[in-house]
Design a protein around this motif. Structure first.
Motif, PDB file in Angstrom:
ATOM      1  N   ASN A   6       0.798  -1.230   0.000  1.00  0.00           N
ATOM      2  CA  ASN A   6       0.000   0.000   0.000  1.00  0.00           C
ATOM      3  C   ASN A   6       0.828   1.275   0.000  1.00  0.00           C
ATOM      4  OD1 ASN A   6      -2.522  -1.421   0.117  1.00  0.00           O
ATOM      5  ND2 ASN A   6      -1.982  -1.901   2.245  1.00  0.00           N
ATOM      6  N   VAL A   7       2.017   1.199  -0.536  1.00  0.00           N
ATOM      7  CA  VAL A   7       2.863   2.378  -0.440  1.00  0.00           C
ATOM      8  C   VAL A   7       2.662   3.357  -1.592  1.00  0.00           C
ATOM      9  CG1 VAL A   7       4.643   1.103   0.786  1.00  0.00           C
ATOM     10  CG2 VAL A   7       4.814   1.382  -1.691  1.00  0.00           C
ATOM     11  N   GLY A   8       1.804   3.016  -2.512  1.00  0.00           N
ATOM     12  CA  GLY A   8       1.604   3.896  -3.654  1.00  0.00           C
ATOM     13  C   GLY A   8       2.045   3.193  -4.919  1.00  0.00           C
ATOM     14  N   GLN A   9       2.208   3.948  -5.975  1.00  0.00           N
ATOM     15  CA  GLN A   9       2.550   3.316  -7.246  1.00  0.00           C
ATOM     16  C   GLN A   9       4.049   3.026  -7.352  1.00  0.00           C
ATOM     17  OE1 GLN A   9       0.351   6.299  -9.675  1.00  0.00           O
ATOM     18  NE2 GLN A   9      -0.506   4.507 -10.678  1.00  0.00           N
ATOM     19  N   THR A  10       4.363   2.070  -8.198  1.00  0.00           N
ATOM     20  CA  THR A  10       5.750   1.626  -8.351  1.00  0.00           C
ATOM     21  C   THR A  10       6.144   1.598  -9.821  1.00  0.00           C
ATOM     22  OG1 THR A  10       5.546   0.213  -6.392  1.00  0.00           O
ATOM     23  CG2 THR A  10       7.327  -0.302  -7.931  1.00  0.00           C
ATOM     24  N   ILE A  11       7.361   2.039 -10.094  1.00  0.00           N
ATOM     25  CA  ILE A  11       7.922   1.854 -11.438  1.00  0.00           C
ATOM     26  C   ILE A  11       9.134   0.933 -11.327  1.00  0.00           C
ATOM     27  CG2 ILE A  11       8.961   2.925 -13.472  1.00  0.00           C
ATOM     28  CD1 ILE A  11       7.511   5.454 -12.908  1.00  0.00           C
ATOM     29  N   ILE A  12       9.164  -0.094 -12.160  1.00  0.00           N
ATOM     30  CA  ILE A  12      10.314  -0.990 -12.217  1.00  0.00           C
ATOM     31  C   ILE A  12      11.086  -0.695 -13.497  1.00  0.00           C
ATOM     32  CG2 ILE A  12      11.089  -3.390 -12.205  1.00  0.00           C
ATOM     33  CD1 ILE A  12       8.437  -4.203 -10.978  1.00  0.00           C
ATOM     34  N   PHE A  13      12.334  -0.283 -13.339  1.00  0.00           N
ATOM     35  CA  PHE A  13      13.136   0.029 -14.520  1.00  0.00           C
ATOM     36  C   PHE A  13      13.984  -1.158 -14.951  1.00  0.00           C
ATOM     37  CE2 PHE A  13      12.380   4.452 -13.146  1.00  0.00           C
ATOM     38  CZ  PHE A  13      11.925   4.956 -14.360  1.00  0.00           C
ATOM     39  N   VAL A  14      13.974  -1.416 -16.244  1.00  0.00           N
ATOM     40  CA  VAL A  14      14.806  -2.471 -16.816  1.00  0.00           C
ATOM     41  C   VAL A  14      15.626  -1.878 -17.955  1.00  0.00           C
ATOM     42  CG1 VAL A  14      13.190  -4.321 -16.243  1.00  0.00           C
ATOM     43  CG2 VAL A  14      12.960  -3.106 -18.407  1.00  0.00           C
ATOM     44  N   ARG A  15      16.639  -2.627 -18.360  1.00  0.00           N
ATOM     45  CA  ARG A  15      17.559  -2.074 -19.339  1.00  0.00           C
ATOM     46  C   ARG A  15      17.074  -2.213 -20.784  1.00  0.00           C
ATOM     47  NH1 ARG A  15      22.296  -3.397 -22.022  1.00  0.00           N
ATOM     48  NH2 ARG A  15      21.905  -5.582 -21.593  1.00  0.00           N
TER      49      ARG A  15
ATOM     50  N   PHE B 227       9.161  12.068 -16.206  1.00  0.00           N
ATOM     51  CA  PHE B 227       7.816  11.552 -15.998  1.00  0.00           C
ATOM     52  C   PHE B 227       7.330  11.922 -14.596  1.00  0.00           C
ATOM     53  CE2 PHE B 227       4.812   8.121 -14.879  1.00  0.00           C
ATOM     54  CZ  PHE B 227       3.907   8.296 -15.908  1.00  0.00           C
ATOM     55  N   ASP B 228       6.265  12.677 -14.557  1.00  0.00           N
ATOM     56  CA  ASP B 228       5.843  13.278 -13.287  1.00  0.00           C
ATOM     57  C   ASP B 228       4.522  12.680 -12.833  1.00  0.00           C
ATOM     58  OD1 ASP B 228       5.760  14.940 -11.105  1.00  0.00           O
ATOM     59  OD2 ASP B 228       4.885  16.615 -12.214  1.00  0.00           O
ATOM     60  N   GLN B 229       4.620  11.803 -11.857  1.00  0.00           N
ATOM     61  CA  GLN B 229       3.417  11.168 -11.325  1.00  0.00           C
ATOM     62  C   GLN B 229       3.610  11.116  -9.819  1.00  0.00           C
ATOM     63  OE1 GLN B 229       0.610  10.187 -12.458  1.00  0.00           O
ATOM     64  NE2 GLN B 229      -0.123   8.445 -11.271  1.00  0.00           N
ATOM     65  N   GLN B 230       2.870  11.955  -9.135  1.00  0.00           N
ATOM     66  CA  GLN B 230       3.141  12.146  -7.713  1.00  0.00           C
ATOM     67  C   GLN B 230       2.892  10.905  -6.869  1.00  0.00           C
ATOM     68  OE1 GLN B 230       2.255  15.759  -5.972  1.00  0.00           O
ATOM     69  NE2 GLN B 230       2.579  16.959  -7.831  1.00  0.00           N
ATOM     70  N   GLN B 231       2.064  10.005  -7.366  1.00  0.00           N
ATOM     71  CA  GLN B 231       1.752   8.810  -6.580  1.00  0.00           C
ATOM     72  C   GLN B 231       2.865   7.765  -6.611  1.00  0.00           C
ATOM     73  OE1 GLN B 231      -0.465  10.420  -8.510  1.00  0.00           O
ATOM     74  NE2 GLN B 231      -1.652  11.176  -6.795  1.00  0.00           N
ATOM     75  N   VAL B 232       3.885   7.996  -7.429  1.00  0.00           N
ATOM     76  CA  VAL B 232       4.976   7.026  -7.469  1.00  0.00           C
ATOM     77  C   VAL B 232       5.876   7.228  -6.248  1.00  0.00           C
ATOM     78  CG1 VAL B 232       7.026   6.249  -8.705  1.00  0.00           C
ATOM     79  CG2 VAL B 232       4.967   6.853  -9.978  1.00  0.00           C
ATOM     80  N   ASN B 233       5.837   6.276  -5.345  1.00  0.00           N
ATOM     81  CA  ASN B 233       6.678   6.360  -4.151  1.00  0.00           C
ATOM     82  C   ASN B 233       7.827   5.372  -4.175  1.00  0.00           C
ATOM     83  OD1 ASN B 233       5.176   8.404  -2.890  1.00  0.00           O
ATOM     84  ND2 ASN B 233       3.659   6.905  -2.213  1.00  0.00           N
ATOM     85  N   LEU B 234       7.720   4.417  -5.073  1.00  0.00           N
ATOM     86  CA  LEU B 234       8.705   3.353  -5.087  1.00  0.00           C
ATOM     87  C   LEU B 234       9.277   3.178  -6.488  1.00  0.00           C
ATOM     88  CD1 LEU B 234       9.537   1.566  -2.733  1.00  0.00           C
ATOM     89  CD2 LEU B 234       7.956  -0.173  -3.563  1.00  0.00           C
ATOM     90  N   VAL B 235      10.603   3.120  -6.554  1.00  0.00           N
ATOM     91  CA  VAL B 235      11.273   2.819  -7.813  1.00  0.00           C
ATOM     92  C   VAL B 235      12.109   1.569  -7.583  1.00  0.00           C
ATOM     93  CG1 VAL B 235      13.167   3.535  -9.322  1.00  0.00           C
ATOM     94  CG2 VAL B 235      11.342   5.137  -8.785  1.00  0.00           C
ATOM     95  N   ILE B 236      12.021   0.617  -8.490  1.00  0.00           N
ATOM     96  CA  ILE B 236      12.864  -0.567  -8.404  1.00  0.00           C
ATOM     97  C   ILE B 236      13.787  -0.585  -9.611  1.00  0.00           C
ATOM     98  CG2 ILE B 236      12.917  -3.090  -8.363  1.00  0.00           C
ATOM     99  CD1 ILE B 236      10.105  -3.005  -7.116  1.00  0.00           C
TER     100      ILE B 236
END
Length: 500
Positions: free
Chosen positions: A341-350, A406-415
């Motif tokens: 429940n920490v908010g939205q997440t973006i997972i970056f890959v190469r 990319f501006d999305q305030q709900q993104v709290n987690l980046v992997i």
DNA sequence: TGTCAGA
């Protein structure tokens, strides 16, 4: 050689002799300190910077004790102004002589109260004659977009229905995002605008059959802009202002350098006085050096120390994973589980392919995730971004298409599923991390000073080295989280302010 | 390799 107010323009003394540097430096301290560095860096090639005078901008920090919108109060931005044009920083938007319509947009639509630090400093340089070129670096999520959007909107003559402002962005997504900001901010101005990006495949009219662009502001990607220009559909003779967003990437050797320069030169040819603005959160030394030679000699510049760029709002962690498979397990069994429940997440890959593979793996395991990468249809890309923006999806896997801006305030987690690596032709050498991309990725979390965390998934010695270099580069410590230790993850998320 | 495009 340069005359600078730092007093020492020789190479012998890169660090001025100041007393022990206090944790919270005053503006002047840093300005002096960095000017010396700057002079040294520039002295290698006799660039514009070598003929600059330095005006310490008069900011009375105490008078401005109230917090700026979004930046750490003590963030140090080093300003170098050319010539003797004095600039006073703007403490309110009223200071900027904006039209009532623009002010209304700022207050009513954008809900802004006062300029952020970068806005306070850069806007007078952008808006006041003689409209010098500007190279500006500012922290992620600090309001750069507002600076150049305001610049574009306020320079447009409403009576002329021709392109007067042009902004070039590295991706389709950033173009759309910037256009949304521009339309919102300019809502009451009646200024017309158009996106220069590839159209939806279906209603695409061949370029040769299209009417010439009348819009007063054009924002787009380099390919389409170049194409429109070469087909004479985008006239640039009345351009007053040309903006490069993510300018370091736009002018990097392995980025869009060729296209950008071609566009810039074409414009310069018919329109030598067009103001050029270069904005980014990052400028590595190579690019920095190059861009300052690209713009007009009497340009202004704003830079931030690299150590200061890593947002303190975003906590950084690393997880050592024995193999690729365990990366997926870390994501699903720990990060997703605990960080539900920490908010939205973006997972970056190469790579595009790993985006596809990871997407499939997670979907097969029953997770609702989407993914985006450059090989998808434009319509599909737009749809996936919209769903994420609307909060319909919580987890988005992405290549570096979305690494910047990319501006999305709900993104709290980046992997970071893969660490960003610089591409070098000499693959014999050990790989270098792409520090700039790392910083941009991290900056997708913790927008506007919100909380955030990044988990770097490390696999093998090569990754460990990359991670160590990143830590060294930014002068930060990245806390290790034990791969299978639930408490560690909990502690990390609590520390980041994302968990009770 | 990834970002833009188009022959």
């Amino acid at each position: 050689m340069a005359e600078s107010t730092s007093g020492d323009s020789s190479n012998s003394n890169p660090t001025p002799p100041p007393a022990p540097v206090p944790e919270h430096k005053s503006w002047a301290d840093v300005a002096e300190e960095e000017v010396a560095e700057e002079a040294n860096a520039a002295s290698a090639s006799s660039t514009a910077a070598s003929s600059l005078n330095v005006d310490e901008l008069t900011i009375d920090e105490k008078k401005k004790a109230t917090k700026f919108l979004d930046e750490p109060e003590d963030s140090n931005i080093q300003a170098v102004t050319s010539g003797d044009t004095p600039y006073n920083s703007a403490s309110t938007f009223e200071d900027l002589n904006l039209s009532p319509e623009l002010l209304k947009g700022l207050y009513v639509e954008m809900k802004f109260q006062k300029p952020s630090k970068i806005q306070a400093i850069s806007l007078p340089m952008i808006l006041n004659p003689p409209h010098k070129d500007l190279i500006a670096q500012a922290h992620n999520g600090s309001g750069k977009t507002t600076c150049f959007v305001l610049g574009m909107l306020s320079r447009v003559d409403p009576k002329m229905q021709v392109p007067q402002a042009l902004c070039i962005c590295p991706t389709r997504e950033l173009t759309i995002q910037n256009m949304e900001v521009l339309r919102k901010m300019g809502k009451y101005t009646g200024i017309s605008s158009e996106c220069a990006i590839p159209a939806d495949s279906r209603d695409a009219l061949p370029i040769s059959k299209r009417a010439p662009i009348m819009a007063q502001v054009v924002i787009g990607t380099p390919g389409t802009i170049k194409k429109w220009m070469s087909f004479k559909k985008l006239g640039v003779s009345r351009l007053k202002i040309l903006v490069f967003d993510e300018a370091d990437q736009m002018l990097a050797e392995d980025g869009f350098k060729d296209n950008s320069l071609r566009i810039m030169k074409e414009i310069e040819k018919v329109n030598p006085h067009c103001q050029v603005l270069l904005f980014s959160a990052t400028f590595n030394d190579t690019v920095k050096n190059f861009v300052s030679r690209t713009v007009k000699k009497d340009h202004n510049q704003l830079f931030v120390k690299k150590e200061e760029l890593s947002l303190e709002a975003v906590k950084q962690y690393k997880v050592n994973c024995p193999d690729e498979l365990s990366k997926i397990e870390v994501i699903k069994d720990y990060i997703f589980e605990i960080g539900e429940n920490v908010g939205q997440t973006i997972i970056f890959v190469r790579t595009r392919n790993s985006a596809k593979m990871l997407h499939k793996s997670l979907v097969d395991l029953g997770y609702e995730v989407t993914s985006i990468q450059g090989a998808l249809d434009n319509e599909e890309r737009d749809k996936i971004v919209k769903e994420f923006r609307d909060g319909l999806t919580q987890v988005l896997i992405s290549t570096d298409v979305l690494a910047r801006g990319f501006d999305q305030q709900q993104v709290n987690l980046v992997i970071n599923y893969d660490l960003p690596v610089k591409y070098t032709a000499e693959y014999t050498r050990e790989p270098e991390p792409d520090y700039e991309v790392y910083l941009h990725r991290v900056g997708r979390a913790g927008r506007f000073g919100r909380k955030g965390a990044v988990f770097n998934l490390i696999c093998g010695e090569r990754d460990e080295n990359l991670m160590a270099k990143i830590e060294r580069h930014f002068g930060t410590h990245v806390t290790e989280v034990q791969e299978k230790n639930v408490e560690d993850y909990k502690r990390a998320l609590k520390e980041a302010g994302l968990l009770q």
